[in-house]
Design a protein around this motif. Structure first.
Motif, PDB file in Angstrom:
ATOM      1  N   ASP A  69       6.530  -6.246  15.501  1.00 61.51           N
ATOM      2  CA  ASP A  69       6.146  -7.077  14.352  1.00 61.51           C
ATOM      3  C   ASP A  69       4.685  -7.489  14.447  1.00 61.51           C
ATOM      4  N   ARG A 122      -6.937 -11.562  13.444  1.00 56.80           N
ATOM      5  CA  ARG A 122      -7.071 -12.646  12.466  1.00 56.80           C
ATOM      6  C   ARG A 122      -8.471 -13.244  12.484  1.00 56.80           C
ATOM      7  N   THR A 178      -2.079  -3.897   9.841  1.00 58.24           N
ATOM      8  CA  THR A 178      -2.292  -4.231   8.436  1.00 58.24           C
ATOM      9  C   THR A 178      -3.664  -4.869   8.244  1.00 58.24           C
ATOM     10  N   MET A 220       4.203  -9.450   2.518  1.00 60.72           N
ATOM     11  CA  MET A 220       4.333  -9.319   3.941  1.00 60.72           C
ATOM     12  C   MET A 220       4.619 -10.686   4.533  1.00 60.72           C
ATOM     13  N   ARG A 270       2.358  -4.498  13.986  1.00 58.61           N
ATOM     14  CA  ARG A 270       2.384  -4.045  12.585  1.00 58.61           C
ATOM     15  C   ARG A 270       1.432  -4.904  11.755  1.00 58.61           C
ATOM     16  N   GLN A 271       1.483  -6.207  11.968  1.00 57.32           N
ATOM     17  CA  GLN A 271       0.596  -7.092  11.223  1.00 57.32           C
ATOM     18  C   GLN A 271      -0.864  -6.878  11.647  1.00 57.32           C
ATOM     19  N   GLU A 312       4.274 -13.536   7.052  1.00 59.42           N
ATOM     20  CA  GLU A 312       3.240 -14.006   7.968  1.00 59.42           C
ATOM     21  C   GLU A 312       3.884 -14.428   9.279  1.00 59.42           C
ATOM     22  N   LEU A 332      -3.014  -9.791  17.575  1.00 60.82           N
ATOM     23  CA  LEU A 332      -2.960 -10.376  16.242  1.00 60.82           C
ATOM     24  C   LEU A 332      -3.961 -11.518  16.099  1.00 60.82           C
TER      25      LEU A 332
END
Length: 97
Positions: A18, A76, A25, A1, A21-22, A3, A72
């Motif tokens: 994008d 994280r 994930t 994937m 989507r991350q 980053e 995101l």
């Protein structure tokens, strides 16, 4: 994937899709890790949803990137809190006999 770079790196090419989507994930990695119960994950994920709402209320960015970036970044933070850095994302997954 691939980053997606952190904000401030000067890369504005990541789209809302994008970024989200991350974010999804990371949610999947946390769910599959077996380190949190479903309830814990739901409670922890509230911080990601809160970041989305704050970004929606405080930005005029029509592209959605600010909202995606906020989601995101919050995801994280959870990833760093719950998944050891030296463990591959799916390594904590419990295998069934």
């Amino acid at each position: 994937m691939e980053e997606i770079p952190d904000s401030g790196d000067g890369d504005d090419t990541a789209t809302y899709v994008d970024l989200m989507r991350q974010t999804r994930t990371i949610h999947r990695q946390l769910r599959r890790s077996g380190l949190l119960t479903s309830r814990q994950l739901m409670e922890e994920w509230d911080t990601v949803e809160a970041a989305i709402y704050v970004a929606l209320d405080t930005t005029e960015d029509r592209s959605g990137r600010a909202v995606g970036r906020a989601a995101l970044n919050a995801a994280r933070e959870l990833q760093a809190k719950w998944l050891p850095a030296d463990q591959p994302p799916e390594a904590g997954q419990q295998s069934s006999p």
